[in-house]
Design a protein around this motif. Structure first.
Motif, PDB file in Angstrom:
ATOM      1  N   GLU A 126      16.982  49.453  47.979  1.00 30.92           N
ATOM      2  CA  GLU A 126      16.919  50.244  49.198  1.00 30.92           C
ATOM      3  C   GLU A 126      18.251  50.169  49.922  1.00 30.92           C
ATOM      4  N   LEU A 127      18.736  51.316  50.413  1.00 33.10           N
ATOM      5  CA  LEU A 127      20.044  51.398  51.052  1.00 33.10           C
ATOM      6  C   LEU A 127      19.896  51.570  52.558  1.00 33.10           C
ATOM      7  N   PRO A 128      20.900  51.151  53.349  1.00 31.60           N
ATOM      8  CA  PRO A 128      20.819  51.237  54.808  1.00 31.60           C
ATOM      9  C   PRO A 128      20.722  52.689  55.292  1.00 31.60           C
ATOM     10  N   ASP A 129      19.978  52.888  56.384  1.00 36.21           N
ATOM     11  CA  ASP A 129      19.886  54.205  57.020  1.00 36.21           C
ATOM     12  C   ASP A 129      21.210  54.538  57.709  1.00 36.21           C
ATOM     13  N   GLY A 130      21.417  55.819  57.980  1.00 38.47           N
ATOM     14  CA  GLY A 130      22.573  56.263  58.757  1.00 38.47           C
ATOM     15  C   GLY A 130      22.128  57.257  59.802  1.00 38.47           C
ATOM     16  N   ASN A 131      22.883  57.380  60.884  1.00 36.15           N
ATOM     17  CA  ASN A 131      22.517  58.349  61.912  1.00 36.15           C
ATOM     18  C   ASN A 131      23.746  58.754  62.715  1.00 36.15           C
ATOM     19  N   VAL A 132      23.664  59.942  63.305  1.00 35.74           N
ATOM     20  CA  VAL A 132      24.719  60.421  64.181  1.00 35.74           C
ATOM     21  C   VAL A 132      24.095  61.235  65.308  1.00 35.74           C
ATOM     22  N   ILE A 191      17.300  58.621  56.148  1.00 34.71           N
ATOM     23  CA  ILE A 191      16.353  57.510  56.046  1.00 34.71           C
ATOM     24  C   ILE A 191      15.764  57.433  54.630  1.00 34.71           C
ATOM     25  N   ASN A 192      15.026  56.353  54.398  1.00 30.73           N
ATOM     26  CA  ASN A 192      14.325  56.149  53.123  1.00 30.73           C
ATOM     27  C   ASN A 192      15.270  56.300  51.919  1.00 30.73           C
ATOM     28  N   ARG A 193      16.441  55.746  52.031  1.00 29.10           N
ATOM     29  CA  ARG A 193      17.430  55.813  50.945  1.00 29.10           C
ATOM     30  C   ARG A 193      17.093  54.763  49.880  1.00 29.10           C
ATOM     31  N   LYS A 194      16.951  55.209  48.653  1.00 30.01           N
ATOM     32  CA  LYS A 194      16.534  54.305  47.586  1.00 30.01           C
ATOM     33  C   LYS A 194      17.125  54.743  46.252  1.00 30.01           C
TER      34      LYS A 194
END
Length: 230
Positions: free
Chosen positions: A133-139, A158-161
């Motif tokens: 699972e990978l970290p979420d990102g946002n802007v 979100i929900n990066r996998k």
């Protein structure tokens, strides 16, 4: 141009194409002068524009390297747009500075606009594994545009996998890839959208293929690596 810019922000977080291959990265190419071309397609498989990236201003060594990605976009009507953003390889993680995407060059193409930007940098670990699972990102972007109402936009990835490994063939060659699934949530004015996407990443190349889908899982658009050089 304003609409195209907002679309670019969404694509930037759902389809990050930073690339570097150094001692601290396996899947992203920070080699001075390296270039990559992607062809975009609509849901019917019809060509819908091109994206070209070139790596410039590489600095540092070992586990700490930074570079600039120069990005040229051409839409289906032949209109062209340019921008650039910064990428940094720090230890085992590659980070993309979303704020640098909003540079003077891009803002000048939009006309009279002011922006307030905040959020979390997108991270791509060097050591990918199936099931990871990978970290979420946002802007968050607050825009003040002359002659129109102010606009606020929030984009989350979100929900990066890491789903699986898969071989992919494109006009640029055949590549062994990790397939990364994610969901992008965008909120602008009264509109809210969530759409899933997949990215195929190859060691030493970066993104080879990308697909976006609607809520039903139907393909809405895609991008494919059609040329690269180092």
């Amino acid at each position: 141009m304003k609409y195209y810019f907002l679309l670019l922000i969404i694509l930037f977080f759902s389809v990050n194409t930073a690339k570097a291959q150094t001692s601290c990265s396996q899947y992203y190419t920070m080699v001075e002068g390296a270039s990559f071309q992607y062809t975009n397609y609509n849901k019917k498989g019809k060509e819908d524009g091109k994206l070209t990236y070139k790596v410039t201003n590489v600095n540092g060594s070992g586990d700490n390297i930074s570079a600039t990605m120069v990005m040229d976009m051409e839409d289906q009507k032949g209109n062209t747009y340019s921008s650039e953003y910064d990428v940094a390889c720090d230890g085992n993680v590659v980070k993309v500075d979303f704020k640098s995407l909003m540079n003077e060059q891009m803002l000048a193409q939009m006309g009279d606009v002011e922006m307030d930007i905040s959020g979390t940098d997108v991270e791509w670990p060097n050591d990918l594994n199936v099931g990871q699972e990978l970290p979420d990102g946002n802007v968050n972007v607050k825009m003040k545009m002359s002659g129109v109402m102010n606009m606020n936009m929030n984009v989350e990835t979100i929900n990066r996998k890491v789903e699986k490994k898969e071989s992919v063939t494109t006009p640029a060659g055949t590549f062994d890839c990790f397939v990364i699934y994610s969901e992008t949530k965008s909120k602008m004015m009264m509109a809210n959208q969530t759409f899933p996407s997949r990215v195929w990443l190859a060691e030493g190349i970066g993104m080879v293929k990308q697909e976006s889908y609607n809520k039903r899982g139907d393909l809405t658009n895609s991008s494919v690596l059609t040329a690269f050089s180092k």
